[in-house]
Design a protein around this motif. Structure first.
Motif, short mmCIF file in Angstrom:
data_model
loop_
_atom_site.label_atom_id
_atom_site.label_comp_id
_atom_site.label_asym_id
_atom_site.label_seq_id
_atom_site.Cartn_x
_atom_site.Cartn_y
_atom_site.Cartn_z
N SER A 1 -0.83 -3.47 -14.16
CA SER A 1 0.41 -3.98 -13.56
C SER A 1 0.98 -3.03 -12.51
O SER A 1 2.04 -3.30 -11.96
CB SER A 1 1.45 -4.24 -14.65
N GLY A 2 0.30 -1.95 -12.25
CA GLY A 2 0.79 -0.99 -11.26
C GLY A 2 -0.39 -0.34 -10.58
O GLY A 2 -0.80 0.75 -10.98
N ILE A 3 -0.95 -1.00 -9.58
CA ILE A 3 -2.22 -0.54 -9.03
C ILE A 3 -2.06 0.34 -7.80
O ILE A 3 -3.05 0.82 -7.25
CB ILE A 3 -3.14 -1.74 -8.69
N GLU A 4 -0.83 0.58 -7.37
CA GLU A 4 -0.61 1.43 -6.20
C GLU A 4 0.62 2.28 -6.43
O GLU A 4 1.67 1.76 -6.81
CB GLU A 4 -0.45 0.58 -4.95
N LYS A 5 0.48 3.59 -6.22
CA LYS A 5 1.60 4.50 -6.40
C LYS A 5 1.68 5.45 -5.20
O LYS A 5 0.65 5.79 -4.60
CB LYS A 5 1.44 5.32 -7.69
N LYS A 6 2.90 5.88 -4.88
CA LYS A 6 3.07 6.80 -3.74
C LYS A 6 4.19 7.76 -4.07
O LYS A 6 5.22 7.39 -4.62
CB LYS A 6 3.40 6.00 -2.48
N SER A 7 3.97 9.03 -3.69
CA SER A 7 5.01 10.03 -3.85
C SER A 7 4.84 11.04 -2.72
O SER A 7 3.91 11.84 -2.72
CB SER A 7 4.89 10.71 -5.21
N GLY A 8 5.72 10.96 -1.77
CA GLY A 8 5.64 11.89 -0.63
C GLY A 8 4.33 11.71 0.13
O GLY A 8 4.00 10.61 0.56
N ARG A 9 3.57 12.79 0.26
CA ARG A 9 2.31 12.75 1.00
C ARG A 9 1.14 12.27 0.15
O ARG A 9 0.03 12.12 0.65
CB ARG A 9 2.01 14.15 1.54
N LEU A 10 1.38 12.06 -1.13
CA LEU A 10 0.30 11.63 -2.03
C LEU A 10 0.43 10.15 -2.34
O LEU A 10 1.54 9.64 -2.53
CB LEU A 10 0.36 12.41 -3.35
N SER A 11 -0.70 9.49 -2.41
CA SER A 11 -0.71 8.08 -2.81
C SER A 11 -2.02 7.80 -3.54
O SER A 11 -3.01 8.50 -3.35
CB SER A 11 -0.56 7.16 -1.61
N SER A 12 -2.00 6.77 -4.36
CA SER A 12 -3.18 6.43 -5.13
C SER A 12 -3.27 4.92 -5.29
O SER A 12 -2.25 4.24 -5.41
CB SER A 12 -3.12 7.11 -6.50
#
Lengths: 112, 116
Positions: free
Chosen positions: A52-63
């Motif tokens: 239910s959460g296939i994309e995450k981002k925090s500042g310069r990092l993302s997944s």
């Protein structure tokens, strides 16, 4: 047997470059995929990806998690020397309770 | 800081000796995990506690390894008759528990065990 494979095993880049780290997995009942950053000894949590959460981002990092391809990527933009670390990918399997199955990690070195 | 703490940070022992490694989890976390990390490898699961009981000890390599968590907080990993192959970093992690798929494990700094 569950398997987590990370690539590349090591990487050297210059400050300011963008890097993409890869993680592929084989698990019988996927529960979640986690990324950790390990400097010295303690792995520090970066992201958790689930169905239910296939994309995450925090500042310069993302997944991003690709459930069809059974893989995930971790992107770091505008790299800094402080990003130098080992990046660990781990997968949780619903059948194995709460044990995390880790890959060997990608060792990233960012040079000035 | 309210993170996971582990003591000692380093332990050097001789082959055949007994060692105890301690883990103090994040306050309020009911789940606690032990992992072992050898050089160049990712952490390898050893044992998981939910409260005081070992819910999954399938990762313990043999009966020389044992762990307890008598009051549901601090845990001790015990290794008897240590062997050179036991040399590794022993990591402890804790999480809120409760079974949610989003339950996240937070790691301590580890204990580096060296068996001479």
């Amino acid at each position: 047997e569950d398997k987590v494979v990370q690539s590349p095993l090591s990487l050297v880049v210059h400050e300011g470059d963008t890097v993409t780290l890869n993680c592929s997995y084989e698990v019988t009942n996927f529960r979640s995929l986690l990324w950790y950053k390990q400097e010295k000894k303690a792995p520090t949590f970066l992201f958790m990806l689930t169905s239910s959460g296939i994309e995450k981002k925090s500042g310069r990092l993302s997944s991003i998690l690709d459930k069809k391809e059974l893989s995930s990527i971790l992107n770091i933009t505008a790299t800094q020397t402080g990003d130098s670390a080992i990046y660990l990918c781990a997968v949780a399997n619903s059948n194995s309770g709460y044990a995390l199955n880790f890959g060997k990690g990608t060792s990233l070195l960012v040079t000035p | 800081g309210a993170g996971v703490s582990q003591t000692p940070s380093n332990k050097v022992t001789e082959k055949g000796k007994y060692v105890e490694l301690r883990c103090d989890p994040i306050s309020g976390h009911t789940a606690l995990y032990w992992y072992r990390q050898s050089l160049g490898q990712g952490p390898e699961f050893l044992i998981y506690f939910q409260g005081t009981g070992a819910a999954d000890d399938s990762g313990l390599p043999n009966d020389r390894f044992f762990a307890v968590r008598p009051e549901g907080s601090v845990s001790t990993l015990k290794i008897q008759r240590t062997e050179r192959g036991d040399s590794a970093v022993y990591l402890c992690a804790s999480s809120r528990g409760g079974g949610a798929s989003t339950d996240t494990q937070y790691f301590g700094p580890g204990t580096r065990l060296t068996v001479l």
